[in-house]
Design an enzyme around this catalytic site. Structure first.
Site, mmCIF file in Angstrom:
data_model
loop_
_atom_site.group_PDB
_atom_site.id
_atom_site.type_symbol
_atom_site.label_atom_id
_atom_site.label_comp_id
_atom_site.label_asym_id
_atom_site.label_seq_id
_atom_site.Cartn_x
_atom_site.Cartn_y
_atom_site.Cartn_z
ATOM 1 N N VAL A 14 -2.234 -61.092 -32.145
ATOM 2 C CA VAL A 14 -0.933 -61.617 -31.743
ATOM 3 C C VAL A 14 0.133 -61.342 -32.795
ATOM 4 O O VAL A 14 1.238 -60.879 -32.467
ATOM 5 C CB VAL A 14 -1.019 -63.138 -31.461
ATOM 6 C CG1 VAL A 14 0.358 -63.701 -31.104
ATOM 7 C CG2 VAL A 14 -2.001 -63.408 -30.332
ATOM 8 N N VAL A 131 -0.627 -71.597 -23.861
ATOM 9 C CA VAL A 131 -1.248 -72.015 -22.605
ATOM 10 C C VAL A 131 -1.810 -70.881 -21.776
ATOM 11 O O VAL A 131 -2.994 -70.855 -21.466
ATOM 12 C CB VAL A 131 -0.275 -72.853 -21.751
ATOM 13 C CG1 VAL A 131 -0.869 -73.168 -20.382
ATOM 14 C CG2 VAL A 131 0.066 -74.151 -22.469
ATOM 15 N N GLY A 133 -1.075 -67.154 -22.005
ATOM 16 C CA GLY A 133 -0.709 -65.800 -22.386
ATOM 17 C C GLY A 133 0.701 -65.447 -21.953
ATOM 18 O O GLY A 133 1.675 -66.093 -22.316
ATOM 19 N N ILE A 135 2.104 -65.656 -19.006
ATOM 20 C CA ILE A 135 2.669 -66.368 -17.856
ATOM 21 C C ILE A 135 3.657 -67.431 -18.358
ATOM 22 O O ILE A 135 3.287 -68.297 -19.148
ATOM 23 C CB ILE A 135 1.566 -67.065 -17.040
ATOM 24 C CG1 ILE A 135 0.494 -66.057 -16.639
ATOM 25 C CG2 ILE A 135 2.152 -67.737 -15.813
ATOM 26 C CD1 ILE A 135 -0.697 -66.682 -15.938
ATOM 27 N N GLU A 189 -15.209 -64.014 -28.324
ATOM 28 C CA GLU A 189 -15.576 -63.977 -29.740
ATOM 29 C C GLU A 189 -17.099 -63.892 -29.888
ATOM 30 O O GLU A 189 -17.851 -64.080 -28.925
ATOM 31 C CB GLU A 189 -15.070 -65.249 -30.433
ATOM 32 C CG GLU A 189 -13.573 -65.470 -30.337
ATOM 33 C CD GLU A 189 -12.770 -64.484 -31.152
ATOM 34 O OE1 GLU A 189 -13.351 -63.864 -32.076
ATOM 35 O OE2 GLU A 189 -11.571 -64.318 -30.862
ATOM 36 N N LYS A 204 -5.539 -76.397 -23.572
ATOM 37 C CA LYS A 204 -4.369 -75.966 -22.808
ATOM 38 C C LYS A 204 -3.972 -77.015 -21.773
ATOM 39 O O LYS A 204 -2.785 -77.241 -21.524
ATOM 40 C CB LYS A 204 -4.670 -74.631 -22.135
ATOM 41 C CG LYS A 204 -4.887 -73.487 -23.127
ATOM 42 C CD LYS A 204 -5.385 -72.227 -22.427
ATOM 43 C CE LYS A 204 -5.601 -71.096 -23.415
ATOM 44 N NZ LYS A 204 -6.158 -69.878 -22.775
ATOM 45 N N GLY A 301 -4.639 -61.042 -24.705
ATOM 46 C CA GLY A 301 -4.337 -59.686 -25.133
ATOM 47 C C GLY A 301 -3.114 -59.643 -26.018
ATOM 48 O O GLY A 301 -2.307 -60.574 -26.059
#
Length: 405
Positions: A14, A131, A133, A135, A189, A204, A301
């Site tokens: 990120v 929450v 990504g 959206i 992970e 979230k 992503g």
């Protein structure tokens, strides 16, 4: 020229994505904000690792070096952990910096305190990336709450779990095989516990509770169940009825009470989440005026999550304090009570079931569709070998005889 000075804490997926977007979309940011956006410092963990970062940027593993900068406007946090990121952001607010975070675990635990501190210091908090990504669910809820009364939220909030369930169904894989594929693709992970046991979706969900209702339920009272109990056999049996397993978060407000669950459910073709596949996330927001709105998109992503951070950058630089909440009690007409009948997909019961439960059909040996009130089904769930999954919406079953015991 007036410049907005940015520090990025963390240069993983990120953090690097945010850095790259700030450079690639410099003109767009300047046009929107009226100022140039400039990354002035980056906090990293490994000083020896080579990174593609401009030479004029401070690169440090000591957060205090960043706090010593002459000018700093926004701190963007994208690192792993709970307590250290919280302390970093707390110090940033006290220095009168706007903050943005993509850290859902930290924000679920400490978000309320950070928001109160930010309000006190007249700075803003951006947390869209915590929450779903890419959206824009938090901004959507904020917009609705200006007039609408939100009474229910449903969501697929973890892309890793959704990917695993999709792979198991489409490729007839076992849970272990699908998990390995998720890890190889970079979706899971090495230790996938947070994803597959529902912790990530739980954090979230608590964040969504706060933004929609201004409060959250007692964490200990929220039902949290992951996807590790779902087998290929269950998925195949569900397919015979046109049903798909989804890892599902739901929040309802009943007067002053917030009711939240995070668990696997089965949905039919009419449900908005039926076609949400792979690493996609989706959120369904229901309010009293507009009705129900479904938002869908990539939930993880580099660029989807970084996009949410950049949108928050615009948000906080415009100094819009994030204190809008829905404090009005509202009861959903669709809310199930303990006594209302629902359909359940159940494994591990025989033909003899407690009074009040109807056996609707047997899919394969040992897997049944039952019709029962939640309070009656609790009698079965006391047996640890029995697995129960709610079916959301109607189910069509042909050529069966209902059996009531």
């Amino acid at each position: 020229m007036s410049v907005i000075k940015i520090a990025i804490l963390g240069f993983g997926t990120v953090g690097e994505g945010v850095y790259r977007i700030i450079h690639s979309h410099a003109a767009e940011l300047k046009k929107v904000l009226g100022k140039k956006v400039e990354v002035t410092a980056i906090l990293i963990k490994d000083q020896e690792k080579k990174r593609n970062i401009s030479d004029d940027i401070l690169i440090t593993s000591d957060f205090e070096d960043i706090m010593k900068l002459d000018k700093l406007d926004v701190v963007i946090e994208a690192i792993v952990g709970k307590e250290s990121p919280f302390l970093f952001l707390k110090k940033s607010i006290e220095r009168k910096c706007h903050i943005i975070t993509a850290n859902k675990e930290m924000f679920a635990h400490h978000g309320e305190e950070l928001q109160k501190l930010a309000e006190k210091n007249n700075v803003s908090v951006g947390f869209e990336a915590t929450v779903a990504g890419g959206i824009p669910v938090i901004q959507t809820i904020r917009t609705l709450l200006k007039v609408n009364r939100v009474f229910q939220l449903q969501g697929i909030l973890n892309g890793t779990s959704n990917f695993i369930l999709t792979e198991m169904r489409e490729k007839k894989q076992s849970f272990t095989e699908a998990l390995l594929q998720a890890q190889e693709n970079g979706y899971a992970e090495a230790d996938p516990t947070n994803d597959v046991e529902g912790f990530d979706a739980f954090y979230k969900t608590m964040i969504l509770c706060r933004i929609a209702f201004g409060e959250e339920p007692n964490w200990e009272e929220v039902q949290r169940q992951g996807i590790t109990s779902i087998t290929s056999e269950l998925i195949a049996a569900a397919e015979k009825y046109g049903l798909r397993f989804k890892h599902f978060a739901q929040i309802n407000r009943d007067g002053s009470e917030i009711i939240a669950v995070v668990k696997p459910v089965l949905v039919n073709q009419n449900h908005p989440f039926y076609h949400v596949e792979g690493v996609q996330n989706a959120v369904n927001v229901c309010s009293d005026i507009v009705g129900c709105i479904t938002l869908q998109g990539p939930g993880a992503g580099m660029f989807p999550t970084s996009s949410a951070v950049i949108e928050d950058l615009v948000y906080v630089c415009q100094n819009q304090l994030s204190d809008i909440t829905n404090s009005i009690g509202f009861v959903s007409d669709d809310k199930k009570t303990q006594g209302e009948l629902e359909y359940w997909f159940v494994q591990g019961v025989g033909w003899k079931v407690p009074k009040g439960i109807t056996i609707v059909d047997q899919t394969v040996e040992g897997i049944f569709i039952l019709k029962a009130a939640k309070r009656d089904l609790e009698q079965l769930k006391n047996n640890k070998e029995v697995l129960c999954y709610p079916i959301v919406g109607e189910i069509t079953i042909n050529n069966f005889d209902s059996v009531t015991v």
